[in-house]
Design a protein around this motif. Structure first.
Motif, short mmCIF file in Angstrom:
data_model
loop_
_atom_site.label_atom_id
_atom_site.label_comp_id
_atom_site.label_asym_id
_atom_site.label_seq_id
_atom_site.Cartn_x
_atom_site.Cartn_y
_atom_site.Cartn_z
N TRP A 109 0.84 -1.19 0.00
CA TRP A 109 0.00 0.00 0.00
C TRP A 109 0.88 1.25 0.00
O TRP A 109 1.91 1.30 0.69
CB TRP A 109 -0.90 0.03 1.23
CG TRP A 109 -1.81 -1.14 1.38
CD1 TRP A 109 -1.52 -2.33 2.00
CD2 TRP A 109 -3.13 -1.26 0.91
NE1 TRP A 109 -2.60 -3.17 1.94
CE2 TRP A 109 -3.62 -2.55 1.27
CE3 TRP A 109 -3.99 -0.40 0.20
CZ2 TRP A 109 -4.90 -2.98 0.96
CZ3 TRP A 109 -5.27 -0.84 -0.10
CH2 TRP A 109 -5.71 -2.11 0.27
N THR A 110 0.47 2.27 -0.74
CA THR A 110 1.19 3.55 -0.75
C THR A 110 0.20 4.70 -0.73
O THR A 110 -0.89 4.62 -1.32
CB THR A 110 2.08 3.71 -1.99
OG1 THR A 110 1.27 3.67 -3.17
CG2 THR A 110 3.14 2.61 -2.05
N VAL A 111 0.57 5.78 -0.05
CA VAL A 111 -0.21 7.02 -0.02
C VAL A 111 0.77 8.19 -0.02
O VAL A 111 1.72 8.20 0.78
CB VAL A 111 -1.13 7.11 1.22
CG1 VAL A 111 -1.86 8.46 1.22
CG2 VAL A 111 -2.13 5.98 1.25
N ASN A 112 0.55 9.15 -0.92
CA ASN A 112 1.35 10.38 -0.96
C ASN A 112 0.42 11.58 -0.86
O ASN A 112 -0.61 11.64 -1.55
CB ASN A 112 2.16 10.49 -2.25
CG ASN A 112 3.26 9.46 -2.34
OD1 ASN A 112 3.76 8.98 -1.31
ND2 ASN A 112 3.64 9.10 -3.54
N VAL A 113 0.79 12.55 -0.01
CA VAL A 113 0.04 13.80 0.14
C VAL A 113 1.03 14.94 -0.01
O VAL A 113 2.03 14.99 0.72
CB VAL A 113 -0.66 13.88 1.51
CG1 VAL A 113 -1.46 15.18 1.61
CG2 VAL A 113 -1.57 12.68 1.72
N GLY A 114 0.76 15.85 -0.96
CA GLY A 114 1.74 16.91 -1.19
C GLY A 114 1.14 18.18 -1.73
O GLY A 114 -0.07 18.29 -1.97
#
Length: 230
Positions: A109-114
């Motif tokens: 699982w991966t999550v990026n917030v930017g």
């Protein structure tokens, strides 16, 4: 009586001739209305794609298949917010390790917030930098077990160029990610979008690991999907 009628008619003709000789008042020039130029490169969109990634782990083949979703939203010019995440089923070939099993399955699982900012170099070419937080988790779901093997938070930075000409848009750049659970610390990426309908693009994205994390080599990924612009 007839003389009086001719005299009145002559006066009317003279008055009409005098009025016709006067110049008509000039009209004020109307300034043309200039419509604002539309933003060529999209920073407000939603995307959904199939993702594939391969790597070499201690000499064994790793293959991952999954889905990736992304959201970009630009409330003002030169600034946008980004959110993306994905899930993959990871298959690790264990046949060459002599463990008595051929492969193992994992959930990744991966999550990026930017947040990103862009500078127009021309109307069709922008320089963009995106920074944010990165989360990754690896779970095993094989051998009768289901538990988390590793997870980590990190930061990522992604300087890149975006260009759009006609119906084609491209992104080219490098991403640095400090997260220890991602297979590559530095990734070179190239994205190609083709507009197939108003506000709808089909796209492919290729990535290549430039400096892999420990134990990983030859990291390569590709995605294919659809993007809806708003």
């Amino acid at each position: 009586m007839l003389k009086k009628t001719f005299t009145s008619l002559a006066c009317l003709l003279l008055a009409a001739a005098s009025y016709a000789g006067e110049a008509a008042p000039a009209k004020e020039p109307v300034a043309p209305t200039i419509a604002p130029e539309p933003e060529e490169i999209s920073y407000s969109n939603f995307s959904l794609a199939y993702g594939y990634q391969s790597a070499d782990f201690l000499g064994q083949d790793v293959d991952a298949h999954g889905i990736v979703a992304g959201l970009e939203f630009s409330p003002v010019k030169h600034l946008y917010f980004a959110l993306n995440g994905g899930w993959s089923n990871v298959e690790l070939d264990l046949g060459g390790l002599g463990l008595g099993v051929n492969d193992a399955d994992f959930d990744y699982w991966t999550v990026n917030v930017g947040v990103g900012g862009y500078i127009p170099l021309t109307r069709n070419i922008h320089f963009v930098t995106e920074v944010g937080a990165s989360y990754a988790s690896l779970d095993i779901n094989d051998f009768g077990a289901n538990f988390n093997l590793d997870e980590d938070w990190g930061v990522y930075v992604s300087p890149h160029f975006r260009a759009k000409f006609g119906i084609v848009e491209t992104h080219l750049g490098v991403t640095y990610n400090s997260n220890d659970v991602v297979p590559a610390e530095y990734n070179l990426f190239l994205r190609l979008f083709v507009e197939v309908a108003p506000h709808v693009d089909l796209f492919v994205n290729g990535s290549l690991g430039l400096e892999e994390q420990e134990f990983f080599d030859d990291v390569f990924g590709v995605q294919a999907g659809v993007r809806v612009k708003f």
